[in-house]
Design an enzyme around this catalytic site. Structure first.
Site, PDB file in Angstrom:
ATOM      1  N   GLU A  51       1.061  -1.143   0.126  1.00 27.88           N
ATOM      2  CA  GLU A  51      -0.121  -0.078  -0.131  1.00 27.88           C
ATOM      3  C   GLU A  51       1.166   1.084   0.066  1.00 27.88           C
ATOM      4  O   GLU A  51       1.489   1.091   0.979  1.00 27.88           O
ATOM      5  CB  GLU A  51      -1.502  -0.425   1.242  1.00 27.88           C
ATOM      6  CG  GLU A  51      -1.979   1.035   1.135  1.00 27.88           C
ATOM      7  CD  GLU A  51      -2.632   1.797   2.745  1.00 27.88           C
ATOM      8  OE1 GLU A  51      -2.751   3.096   2.753  1.00 27.88           O
ATOM      9  OE2 GLU A  51      -2.663   0.166   3.337  1.00 27.88           O
ATOM     10  N   ARG A  55       0.232  10.413   0.851  1.00 30.73           N
ATOM     11  CA  ARG A  55       0.778  11.399   1.630  1.00 30.73           C
ATOM     12  C   ARG A  55       1.723  12.378   1.601  1.00 30.73           C
ATOM     13  O   ARG A  55       2.063  13.347   2.136  1.00 30.73           O
ATOM     14  CB  ARG A  55       1.300  10.435   3.131  1.00 30.73           C
ATOM     15  CG  ARG A  55      -0.441  10.220   3.444  1.00 30.73           C
ATOM     16  CD  ARG A  55       0.228   9.138   4.650  1.00 30.73           C
ATOM     17  NE  ARG A  55      -0.773   8.174   5.357  1.00 30.73           N
ATOM     18  CZ  ARG A  55      -0.562   7.772   6.329  1.00 30.73           C
ATOM     19  NH1 ARG A  55       0.672   7.661   7.044  1.00 30.73           N
ATOM     20  NH2 ARG A  55      -1.257   6.511   6.742  1.00 30.73           N
ATOM     21  N   LYS A 139     -11.618  -1.368   6.699  1.00 27.81           N
ATOM     22  CA  LYS A 139     -10.313  -0.812   7.559  1.00 27.81           C
ATOM     23  C   LYS A 139     -10.226  -0.520   9.298  1.00 27.81           C
ATOM     24  O   LYS A 139     -11.085   0.647   8.769  1.00 27.81           O
ATOM     25  CB  LYS A 139      -8.804   0.010   6.869  1.00 27.81           C
ATOM     26  CG  LYS A 139      -7.610   0.370   7.779  1.00 27.81           C
ATOM     27  CD  LYS A 139      -7.386   1.247   6.355  1.00 27.81           C
ATOM     28  CE  LYS A 139      -6.831   2.508   6.807  1.00 27.81           C
ATOM     29  NZ  LYS A 139      -5.794   3.236   5.577  1.00 27.81           N
TER      30      LYS A 139
END
Length: 225
Positions: A51, A55, A139
């Site tokens: 993943e 960011r 999640k």
């Protein structure tokens, strides 16, 4: 608007992603040239589901580089906040998406793109909204901050058909406690890719951490792993 059943991506696609190992590394890349050696180090340690978060500005080109040059890796995109994030990541080659929370707009966008989504939830209401739109593998984020293991245990009965990938504040030491829960398929963690190791190009350290992660599911809550 709820996602229509005809447009839903089968949940089995995400569950297959979770079957590759107990830990999905949550990767923050500051420099695009680090993307390939980092992914290669993780692959060498037996971790193939990656993943890469959005960011940083390097996130999207890093996904593109990994998808293009390392097809054996299952690279996904994290920190998906809106439909545009999902679209750009899909065009870059992301094979799944992860969002910190859930909105119907993000869910619908991923369904239209045929991009499997692992939506973030932190409350019962968010779980119900995700379930209504066809998502049952979720999640828990930020896991430690919102109640972690105690919260997951309390959800086991009312949300028996939901499985989770807890992420946020989980460490190598705490991961076995989460993985011992029957509804937890895998965990997400940033400890496999420490920022100082990436900066130093210490790929051997990252490979060692990746290899060690495979034992966490069987380590048991009392392990010192």
């Amino acid at each position: 608007m709820a996602v229509t059943p005809a447009s839903r991506v089968p949940a089995t696609e995400l569950l297959d992603i979770a079957s590759h190992g107990p830990v999905i590394p949550v990767i923050v890349i500051d420099r695009v040239p680090d993307a390939l050696p980092l992914a290669e180090a993780l692959l060498a340690g037996g971790v193939k589901v990656l993943e890469v978060t959005l960011r940083t500005a390097a996130g999207l080109p890093a996904i593109e580089a990994i998808a293009r040059h390392l097809p054996e890796a299952v690279v996904g995109v994290g920190t998906v906040l809106d439909a545009d994030d999902a679209r750009r990541a899909s065009q870059a080659g992301a094979r799944f998406a992860v969002s910190p929370g859930y909105t119907a707009a993000v869910g619908s966008a991923c369904q239209r793109l045929n991009l499997p989504l692992l939506p973030g939830v932190a409350t019962s209401s968010e779980i119900m909204a995700a379930l209504a739109d066809g998502f049952s593998f979720l999640k828990l984020f930020p896991a430690e901050a919102v109640g972690g293991i105690a919260l997951l245990k309390s959800w086991a009965s009312p949300f028996a058909r939901v499985s989770f990938c807890p992420t946020g504040g989980i460490t190598q030491a705490s991961a076995p406690h989460y993985l011992a829960l029957p509804q937890v398929r895998c965990v997400g963690g940033s400890w496999l890719t420490p920022a100082d190791a990436i900066r130093a190009g210490d790929w051997a350290r990252i490979t060692a951490l990746a290899r060690a992660s495979h034992a966490l599911r069987n380590a048991g809550p009392g392990s010192s792993e």
